[in-house]
Design a protein around this motif. Structure first.
Motif, PDB file in Angstrom:
ATOM      1  N   VAL A   1       0.841  -1.205   0.000  1.00 58.06           N
ATOM      2  CA  VAL A   1       0.000   0.000   0.000  1.00 58.06           C
ATOM      3  C   VAL A   1       0.875   1.253   0.000  1.00 58.06           C
ATOM      4  CG1 VAL A   1      -1.744   1.287   1.299  1.00 58.06           C
ATOM      5  CG2 VAL A   1      -1.935  -1.194   1.088  1.00 58.06           C
ATOM      6  N   GLU A   2       1.989   1.203   0.743  1.00 57.29           N
ATOM      7  CA  GLU A   2       2.933   2.330   0.753  1.00 57.29           C
ATOM      8  C   GLU A   2       3.459   2.624  -0.643  1.00 57.29           C
ATOM      9  OE1 GLU A   2       3.787   4.742   2.862  1.00 57.29           O
ATOM     10  OE2 GLU A   2       2.034   3.807   3.829  1.00 57.29           O
ATOM     11  N   ILE A   3       3.874   1.542  -1.326  1.00 57.57           N
ATOM     12  CA  ILE A   3       4.411   1.685  -2.694  1.00 57.57           C
ATOM     13  C   ILE A   3       3.365   2.341  -3.596  1.00 57.57           C
ATOM     14  CG2 ILE A   3       5.107   0.389  -4.760  1.00 57.57           C
ATOM     15  CD1 ILE A   3       6.331  -1.699  -2.746  1.00 57.57           C
ATOM     16  N   LEU A   4       2.133   1.875  -3.466  1.00 56.81           N
ATOM     17  CA  LEU A   4       1.059   2.393  -4.317  1.00 56.81           C
ATOM     18  C   LEU A   4       0.774   3.867  -4.020  1.00 56.81           C
ATOM     19  CD1 LEU A   4      -1.346  -0.685  -4.149  1.00 56.81           C
ATOM     20  CD2 LEU A   4       0.003   0.057  -6.133  1.00 56.81           C
ATOM     21  N   LYS A   5       0.824   4.209  -2.732  1.00 59.59           N
ATOM     22  CA  LYS A   5       0.536   5.593  -2.363  1.00 59.59           C
ATOM     23  C   LYS A   5       1.588   6.546  -2.899  1.00 59.59           C
ATOM     24  CE  LYS A   5      -2.447   5.291   1.658  1.00 59.59           C
ATOM     25  NZ  LYS A   5      -2.525   5.253   3.142  1.00 59.59           N
ATOM     26  N   GLN A   6       2.828   6.037  -2.994  1.00 56.30           N
ATOM     27  CA  GLN A   6       3.918   6.890  -3.485  1.00 56.30           C
ATOM     28  C   GLN A   6       4.038   6.870  -5.014  1.00 56.30           C
ATOM     29  OE1 GLN A   6       7.387   5.650  -1.258  1.00 56.30           O
ATOM     30  NE2 GLN A   6       6.274   5.966   0.666  1.00 56.30           N
TER      31      GLN A   6
END
Lengths: 462, 462
Positions: free
Chosen positions: A327-332
């Motif tokens: 989810v972190e990767i996607l948010k960034q």
């Protein structure tokens, strides 16, 4: 005792040159003819469909294909054999001698002594046209004829080979094969998208009596596999599953095939992930070595670049990231998604595809999903006991988890399911892989309907 | 990266003797442990369910089975390991040394260094009782537990092996495997006993829109195989088929498996019958050599005398009689039939069984049926183009025919079916074999439910 050579010869027009007397010719498939080692004038009979006709002054060249291989067999005949009926799409039987070919294009060719037209083909009405490469979308209109093209012929031979490769991977690893039921009252995924089954209205049976309870088409064989893993330790199934999803998109079929496995005494997700990676790589290597030309055709004409992408997947270890990391990767991400990524919400296909790209197009396991996103049978652990495998071009290919084997955690569930935990319960886990998605992944084929045999035939045809 | 060893150790009571330090033991299946060549003190880990416990003054003997083989592994332990929890049905993990057994009963035994109870089993509640041989009828009540008995374990391992043998017979013979559709609008046999399929009422879709036409569960993949044999020449399918028959007798299941094949360019019934006989004999030989002990168990305890009957079938050429001859034999029979045999009427199971007995218990092909008894797709020939194979104990096992490939004979049929005959039509034929009946035939098992995995589970369980 019975004289069953029952073909009406009238159907056939035999354009036959004088033929020397000899013992009956051995029937060979095109594949076997092409692979023949000795070509010392052996007399053979080959049957198939005409893929090309080239008529020269004194010689006639035909290419015959019977679906046993991508390559066709070149037939060389005296021009006296020429006939309007020897046309693209017609079926023929050719007898003659297998000889070494003078051309570099093939090792072997068939010197015709007799050519029989078995069935005519009206070129005007035939939707496949000579020398044309038809787009896959066009071919989807003709599910009953499209398998006579190179592309679909290759895809379906690969599908058959992949089926065999998957069975043999599990057999070699000591798994017992289980036919899990198609009609069931289970609703494994808790989804509402079920097909209901009832005796056809033609039958005079009080409906409520047939099954006693509502009956559906299976969405997963997992619960039944769990039963069997409680006796055979390692079990698998490979059968049809169903979703009554209204959106018949490029990713979804109403009827599709799933490979599912359950393994008892497995306590770590890592052990499960090893089996998934092993299945993917072993089966794919087998397909590549048994269907080399067919895979090459797909990689060349349907999905350029896919050859390198597939090699990249096979030679690298699959990666592992946590759901939270994902989810972190996607948010960034710089990319704009249709669905905004958010912790606690399931990943969408666009997210999955992005994640794989982010991981350098190496398949990646996403682990430690929030429990709320997963069904009851998954083991409730703080550090997570389930994983999805995402692959390039497709997104989710496998889903797997450790199962809840602890009796008191399941006590509010069905009595029979509980019985499985009362008598010698064991920790266990399993996974499922969408077979059509697997084929899309290794071949780089965009639309799931092109790797499915009869999807468009389902109802409309025959 | 992920710490997923997520079993709560609290579940387990570890009755462990002091254990020497060593590298982690290799996990072995019972089958592999029993087959181990070298027993030079190798440390291994074996997991499974306790099949017997024998406690002596200083030594404790356990037999552990994990479903990988009929035979269990003998575990020898110091009596200090003894515990009430080491009971019939419990699951355990045993670590120790594989050593040569002093007893003649087995080659190898496991000298335990550590025994862990993985899951308890309450003997009183457990429906399987220690040292009892439960009748198959009794076991049918516990479809989710019966696979832990010797009899059902053997039958289901044989079923798995037979599945693999059938796939490999066809693959070795150059057939392409086809997944024919399960949901279809076909009614191949013209029977009324169909299951109808609709989206579950939970879904908010106007019903008439989902499939456009009424959809049913398949009764045969034949018509779809015919499509594919028009491109690949030799094709087969092996999948579930359905009959909504109200009589759930010992011979009939609502959901069962069928092996079906279609072969293009076949002009004689004899060629087809050769493939059927080859399939039966080759697959059976493979099963006998890969599941020797399992088949022996069935032949010894479930169907005494079956071993000789099966050998008799395998070593003799199958016989051929005409329908007319068959009716003559039946009319002259001393036996009283429930249905009086009459020319022009289909054979009943009692007739079929009598005919096989009359033929010395050798499988027999009945050919030349009156056309009125057979469906539209069969070729209309005076000398007959279809056959049924009758086998001892079961009756009809295969049905096969040459198909009608001539366009004008089919003209009143569906347009798409006709299309298959317009473009390079070829003579072809095929057959179907009931897989459960095949298992009944080779094992001598009377009730079809005992060779079926989940028939009783269908709806009631899970």
């Amino acid at each position: 005792m019975f004289g069953a050579r029952c073909l009406l010869r009238a159907l056939r027009s035999c354009t036959s040159a004088p033929c020397p007397r000899h013992k009956p010719s051995a029937r060979l498939s095109v594949r076997d003819a092409l692979g023949a080692r000795s070509t010392n004038g052996e007399r053979v009979k080959v049957q198939g469909w005409i893929r090309s006709v080239r008529s020269q002054k004194e010689v006639l060249f035909l290419h015959i294909n019977d679906g046993s291989s991508l390559e066709s067999l070149q037939v060389v005949a005296d021009s006296s054999f020429d006939s309007r009926e020897l046309a693209f799409g017609s079926s023929v039987e050719v007898q003659g001698q297998l000889v070494k070919s003078p051309s570099k294009k093939q090792n072997v060719e068939l010197k015709a002594e007799k050519i029989e037209i078995v069935g005519n083909c009206d070129a005007k009405a035939f939707p496949l046209k000579y020398k044309e490469r038809h787009p896959l979308e066009y071919l989807r209109q003709y599910p009953h004829l499209r398998c006579r093209t190179n592309a679909l012929g290759s895809i379906l031979r690969i599908r058959s080979e992949a089926t065999a490769a998957i069975h043999s991977f599990f057999k070699d690893s000591g798994f017992v094969h289980i036919h899990t039921p198609i009609i069931t009252s289970n609703d494994c995924e808790g989804a509402g998208e079920l097909f209901q089954v009832e005796p056809s209205s033609k039958i005079k049976v009080p409906e409520e009596n047939f099954f006693n309870v509502p009956a559906f088409l299976t969405v997963s064989g997992q619960l039944h596999l769990e039963v069997m893993s409680g006796a055979f330790t390692q079990v698998f199934t490979f059968g049809p599953t169903f979703r009554a999803e209204n959106s018949q998109s490029r990713r979804h079929l109403a009827e599709f095939y799933m490979v599912e496995a359950e393994i008892s005494f497995v306590e770590s997700l890592q052990d499960l992930m090893q089996v998934m990676e092993g299945l993917f790589k072993t089966a794919t290597m087998m397909v590549l070595s048994n269907c080399t030309e067919d895979v090459e055709l797909c990689h060349k004409f349907i999905a350029p670049g896919q050859k390198d992408r597939l090699e990249h997947m096979l030679k690298n270890n699959f990666l592992i990231i946590s759901y939270t990391e994902a989810v972190e990767i996607l948010k960034q991400a710089s990319q704009n998604f249709t669905f905004t990524p958010e912790w606690g919400v399931d990943l969408h296909t666009e997210h999955e595809k992005y994640l794989v790209k982010h991981c350098g197009n190496i398949p990646v396991f996403v682990i430690n999903y929030p429990l709320a996103l997963k069904p009851f049978y998954m083991r409730d652990n703080e550090d997570g006991c389930c994983c999805d495998l995402l692959v390039p071009g497709v997104g989710e290919l496998f889903g797997g988890s450790l199962r809840e084997e602890r009796y008191h955690f399941l006590e509010q569930r069905l009595a029979r399911y509980l019985d499985l935990r009362r008598f010698g319960s064991v920790p266990h886990g399993g996974f499922g892989m969408g077979f059509e998605r697997y084929l899309q992944c290794i071949l780089g084929i965009d639309n799931i309907k092109d790797v499915s045999l009869f999807q468009d035939l389902l109802i409309r045809v025959l």
